[in-house]
Design a protein around this motif. Structure first.
Motif, PDB file in Angstrom:
ATOM      1  N   PHE A 271       0.829  -1.202   0.000  1.00  0.00           N
ATOM      2  CA  PHE A 271       0.000   0.000   0.000  1.00  0.00           C
ATOM      3  C   PHE A 271       0.867   1.257   0.000  1.00  0.00           C
ATOM      4  O   PHE A 271       0.546   2.250  -0.657  1.00  0.00           O
ATOM      5  N   ALA A 272       1.973   1.208   0.721  1.00  0.00           N
ATOM      6  CA  ALA A 272       2.894   2.355   0.697  1.00  0.00           C
ATOM      7  C   ALA A 272       3.506   2.517  -0.692  1.00  0.00           C
ATOM      8  O   ALA A 272       3.641   3.637  -1.195  1.00  0.00           O
ATOM      9  N   GLY A 273       3.898   1.401  -1.319  1.00  0.00           N
ATOM     10  CA  GLY A 273       4.475   1.474  -2.660  1.00  0.00           C
ATOM     11  C   GLY A 273       3.493   1.985  -3.699  1.00  0.00           C
ATOM     12  O   GLY A 273       3.889   2.633  -4.668  1.00  0.00           O
ATOM     13  N   ALA A 274       2.189   1.701  -3.506  1.00  0.00           N
ATOM     14  CA  ALA A 274       1.182   2.181  -4.458  1.00  0.00           C
ATOM     15  C   ALA A 274       0.847   3.652  -4.233  1.00  0.00           C
ATOM     16  O   ALA A 274       0.724   4.433  -5.179  1.00  0.00           O
ATOM     17  N   THR A 275       0.705   4.047  -2.972  1.00  0.00           N
ATOM     18  CA  THR A 275       0.264   5.415  -2.681  1.00  0.00           C
ATOM     19  C   THR A 275       1.383   6.445  -2.836  1.00  0.00           C
ATOM     20  O   THR A 275       1.094   7.644  -2.840  1.00  0.00           O
ATOM     21  N   VAL A 276       2.631   6.006  -2.965  1.00  0.00           N
ATOM     22  CA  VAL A 276       3.700   6.979  -3.222  1.00  0.00           C
ATOM     23  C   VAL A 276       3.458   7.688  -4.558  1.00  0.00           C
ATOM     24  O   VAL A 276       3.788   8.863  -4.732  1.00  0.00           O
ATOM     25  N   HIS A 277       2.815   6.979  -5.485  1.00  0.00           N
ATOM     26  CA  HIS A 277       2.427   7.567  -6.769  1.00  0.00           C
ATOM     27  C   HIS A 277       1.300   8.582  -6.573  1.00  0.00           C
ATOM     28  O   HIS A 277       1.292   9.656  -7.179  1.00  0.00           O
ATOM     29  N   ASP A 278       0.327   8.231  -5.711  1.00  0.00           N
ATOM     30  CA  ASP A 278      -0.781   9.150  -5.423  1.00  0.00           C
ATOM     31  C   ASP A 278      -0.276  10.456  -4.818  1.00  0.00           C
ATOM     32  O   ASP A 278      -0.680  11.551  -5.232  1.00  0.00           O
ATOM     33  N   PHE A 279       0.588  10.330  -3.809  1.00  0.00           N
ATOM     34  CA  PHE A 279       1.077  11.527  -3.118  1.00  0.00           C
ATOM     35  C   PHE A 279       1.875  12.426  -4.062  1.00  0.00           C
ATOM     36  O   PHE A 279       1.782  13.660  -3.979  1.00  0.00           O
ATOM     37  N   PHE A 280       2.658  11.812  -4.950  1.00  0.00           N
ATOM     38  CA  PHE A 280       3.408  12.624  -5.911  1.00  0.00           C
ATOM     39  C   PHE A 280       2.462  13.442  -6.788  1.00  0.00           C
ATOM     40  O   PHE A 280       2.665  14.650  -6.995  1.00  0.00           O
ATOM     41  N   ASN A 281       1.414  12.799  -7.302  1.00  0.00           N
ATOM     42  CA  ASN A 281       0.491  13.497  -8.190  1.00  0.00           C
ATOM     43  C   ASN A 281      -0.281  14.593  -7.460  1.00  0.00           C
ATOM     44  O   ASN A 281      -0.442  15.703  -7.977  1.00  0.00           O
ATOM     45  N   TRP A 282      -0.753  14.302  -6.247  1.00  0.00           N
ATOM     46  CA  TRP A 282      -1.514  15.298  -5.494  1.00  0.00           C
ATOM     47  C   TRP A 282      -0.627  16.485  -5.107  1.00  0.00           C
ATOM     48  O   TRP A 282      -1.039  17.645  -5.229  1.00  0.00           O
ATOM     49  N   LEU A 283       0.581  16.205  -4.615  1.00  0.00           N
ATOM     50  CA  LEU A 283       1.474  17.299  -4.220  1.00  0.00           C
ATOM     51  C   LEU A 283       1.881  18.150  -5.422  1.00  0.00           C
ATOM     52  O   LEU A 283       1.989  19.386  -5.319  1.00  0.00           O
TER      53      LEU A 283
END
Length: 572
Positions: A147-159
Motif C-alpha cells: 500500500f505504501a508502494g502504491a500510494t507513493v504515486h498518489d502523493f506525488f500526483n496530489w502534491l
C-alpha cells in the motif's frame, strides 16, 4: 531460525547431490514457472485493458456529457476535478486525455482551459495500483509495503497539483513554455506506434471492441453520437456490384444488450481475472524468489552505484520506468505490476518511487506521439496539450525528487502504510475520500461559485495548514508551543486517534459477519502476534519495509558460509 537453517542446508545439499535427471527436472520446473509467470502477466495486462473498456461502457457517455459543459470547465478547480472523475470513470488517462485533445482541436476548449483537466487525468490514473494493493491485505507486513508502494504515486500526483495548479493559474507557466516550444519547431504529423497492443489486441479485441469516436462525438456536441452504441457492431460497405459485409469479430458483436449491461458483465469478469492473476503472480513470485535468488535480485534492483555516482541510480530508474511504460503504453499497468513486487519486498519503496515517476513520463511520450498523428490544422493545439502533460510531470519530478529532503511522497506513503497495516479498513476510507468524496466536494463548491468556494475552502485549507504545523512542532520543537498544544490530549480520543473508530468498525463487522466469533478470535490472534513480534524485534521505523524473510535467510546463509570456511581451514 533453526528450521530456516535446516531448510537452507537441505537446499544446498539437494543442489549439490542432484543427479543429471534431477538437475534437468529442476531446469524444466523453473522454465515452466517462468512461462506460467509470463502467461499470468499477459492475462493481467489484458484484464486491465478489458477493465478500461468496461468502465467506458458503464460511464463513457456520462464522461462525454461532463466534458461538454464549458461553463463549468472554465473554473480551474472544476476542470481539475472533472479530469480526475472522468479518468476514474473510464479507467484510462489516454482515453480522457484524447477527449480533451479532440475538444481542443475542434475549438470547443482553449488550451488554457484544458490544462487543469490534463492535471486531473494524471491523478485519476493512479487509483488502479492503489486498488491492486488492496488485494494484498491478507498479510499485514506485505500490505504495509504494497500500500505504501502504491500510494507513493498518489502523493506525488496530489502534491504536484497542489503546487503547480496555483502557479499555472497565476502565471500560465505550462501554457507559455509549451507555446514557445510549439512555435519554435516545425513538427510534422506522424503515427503513434502500437507496441504491446499488437500482442494484447489479439485477445482483447476478440472479447470486446469499442468505438471511441462515440465518446469524442458526445464531448464535441455531435447529436448523432448520443444514440449510437459504444460497441462496434456489424459494419456494412457497398461497391458498384457487390454488397460486402465486414464483421467485427468479438463476443458482443451481435448481442442485443445495452452498453451498461455489457459493461457490468465485463467489469465483473475483468475484476475476477485481474484479482486471480495478481494472487497467482504473487504466489508464483514467492515460490521463485527464494533464498539466494531473492537476495541477488533484491540486491541488483535496490543497490546504488558506488560513490560518488550513487545519485545516478535513481535517474536510471526513472528512465527504466519511462521505457517500460512506453512499451506497455499504460502507466497503470506498469505501476500495478510493480506493486506486488514491493509487497513481497523484492523492490524497495525508495526504488519504486523513481520507477513510478518514470511511468508518468512514459505515458506522456505515448500521448505526444499520438498527438503527432493529428491532421496538420489541429496538430499545434493537440501537441501543445500533450506537451503540457509532459512538462507537468517533469516539473513535479524537479519539485519532489532531486534533493533527498524533498522526497516527501516517500515519507507520507510509509506513514500511510503503517496506518493501513494497523487499521486495514482505513485503506478503503482513503481511496473513497481521496478519489471520490474530496473531488466531488470540490466540484460541488465550484458549481456554487467563486464566493462559496473561497468562503468554505480557504478556512478549511488554513485549518489544515495549522494542524500540520502544530504536528511538526510537537515532534521537533515542542518547547515553542504552549503547554496545552504540546499534545492532542485535550481533545476527545476519537478526534486524533483511529483506535475508537477501529472498535466501531470491529463491532459493525462482527454484526455483519455470520461467523463473528471466529473472525474476532482471528483478529485478536493477529493483534497478539503482531504485538509480540514488535516487542521482540524492536526494529527501526524503516526496517518494516524490508522483506524479513529475505533478511533472515541472508543472515543464515552468511552464518553457513562462515561455518564452511572454518571447516575448510581446519581440515587436514
Amino acid at each position: 531460525m533453526s528450521d530456516l537453517k535446516n531448510n537452507i542446508n537441505l537446499q544446498n545439499l539437494s543442489g549439490s547431490a542432484l543427479d543429471t535427471r534431477g538437475k534437468v527436472l529442476r531446469v524444466f520446473v523453473s522454465l515452466g514457472k517462468l512461462v506460467l509467470l509470463l502467461g499470468l502477466l499477459y492475462m493481467f495486462i489484458c484484464s486491465l485493458d478489458i477493465l478500461s473498456s468496461a468502465f467506458q461502457l458503464v460511464g463513457g457517455k456520462a464522461a462525454g456529457d461532463i466534458f461538454q459543459d464549458n461553463s463549468v470547465l472554465s473554473n480551474p478547480l472544476a476542470g481539475l476535478v472533472i479530469g480526475v472523475l472522468v479518468t476514474l470513470l473510464v479507467q484510462s488517462s489516454s482515453t480522457s486525455s484524447s477527449i480533451v485533445v479532440s475538444m481542443v482541436s475542434s475549438g470547443l476548449l482553449t488550451v488554457q482551459v484544458a490544462v487543469p483537466i490534463i492535471m486531473g487525468t494524471n491523478i485519476g490514473t493512479s487509483v488502479t495500483n492503489t486498488l491492486v494493493a488492496m488485494t494484498q491485505a491478507g498479510d499485514r507486513s506485505t500490505f504495509r509495503r504494497a500500500f505504501a508502494g502504491a500510494t507513493v504515486h498518489d502523493f506525488f500526483n496530489w502534491l504536484s497539483v497542489m503546487v503547480l495548479l496555483p502557479l499555472e493559474v497565476a502565471t500560465g507557466y505550462l501554457y507559455v513554455v509549451t507555446k514557445l516550444i510549439i512555435d519554435s519547431f516545425k513538427i510534422q504529423s506522424g503515427e503513434a506506434p502500437d507496441l504491446l497492443n499488437v500482442i494484447t489486441d489479439v485477445l482483447t479485441k476478440s472479447i470486446i471492441e469499442l468505438d471511441e469516436s462515440v465518446i469524442n462525438g458526445i464531448a464535441t456536441g455531435d447529436p448523432e453520437a448520443r444514440n449510437r452504441s459504444l460497441i462496434k457492431r456489424w459494419c456494412q460497405t457497398f461497391t458498384n456490384t457487390v454488397r460486402l459485409k465486414h464483421v467485427s469479430k468479438h463476443l458482443f458483436v451481435d448481442v442485443n444488450l445495452p452498453d451498461l449491461a455489457v459493461g457490468l458483465i465485463l467489469l465483473a469478469l475483468s475484476l475476477l481475472v485481474l484479482c486471480s492473476c495478481l494472487i497467482l503472480i504473487v504466489k508464483l513470485l514467492n515460490s521463485m524468489l527464494k533464498g539466494q535468488v531473492a537476495a541477488v535480485i533484491k540486491k541488483i534492483l535496490n543497490t546504488d552505484f558506488p560513490f560518488p555516482f550513487g545519485w545516478v541510480t535513481g535517474y536510471i530508474a526513472i528512465l527504466v520506468g519511462a521505457g517500460m511504460t512506453f512499451i506497455v503504453q499504460s502507466s497503470s499497468v506498469f505501476t500495478s505490476a510493480i506493486t506486488p513486487l514491493v509487497g513481497i519486498g523484492v523492490i524497495s519503496i525508495e526504488r519504486a518511487y523513481p520507477l513510478s515517476l518514470g511511468s508518468n513520463i512514459g505515458t506522456t511520450t505515448t500521448a505526444i506521439l499520438a498527438a503527432m498523428a493529428s491532421p496538420g490544422e489541429t496538430l499545434a493545439n493537440a501537441l501543445q496539450i500533450a506537451l503540457v502533460h509532459f512538462l507537468f510531470n517533469i516539473s513535479g519530478i524537479i519539485l519532489w525528487y532531486p534533493i533527498p529532503f524533498t522526497r516527501i511522497p516517500i515519507r507520507l506513503a510509509k506513514n500511510l502504510g503503517n496506518i493501513t497495516a494497523s487499521y486495514r479498513w482505513f485503506a478503503a476510507v482513503y481511496i473513497i475520500c481521496c478519489f471520490f468524496l474530496l473531488p466531488l466536494f470540490i466540484f460541488s463548491l465550484s458549481l456554487a461559485g467563486w464566493q462559496v468556494l473561497v468562503g468554505v475552502g480557504v478556512p478549511l485549507i488554513v485549518m489544515f495548514i495549522i494542524i500540520i504545523v502544530i504536528n511538526v512542532l510537537q515532534k521537533w520543537k515542542p518547547g515553542c508551543l504552549p503547554v496545552v498544544l504540546r499534545s492532542w490530549d485535550f481533545l476527545p480520543l476519537w478526534a486524533y486517534s483511529l483506535a475508537p473508530w477501529d472498535k466501531v468498525v470491529g463491532v459493525i463487522t462482527a454484526k455483519c459477519c455470520c461467523c463473528c466469533k471466529c473472525c474476532q478470535v482471528t483478529v485478536d490472534n493477529e493483534a497478539h502476534t503482531e504485538n509480540e513480534s514488535v516487542e521482540n524485534n524492536k526494529k527501526s521505523h524503516t526496517e518494516v519495509y524490508d522483506n524479513p524473510a529475505m533478511s533472515a535467510e541472508k543472515e543464515v546463509e552468511n552464518e553457513i558460509k562462515i561455518e564452511l570456511k572454518i571447516l575448510k581451514m581446519t581440515q587436514l
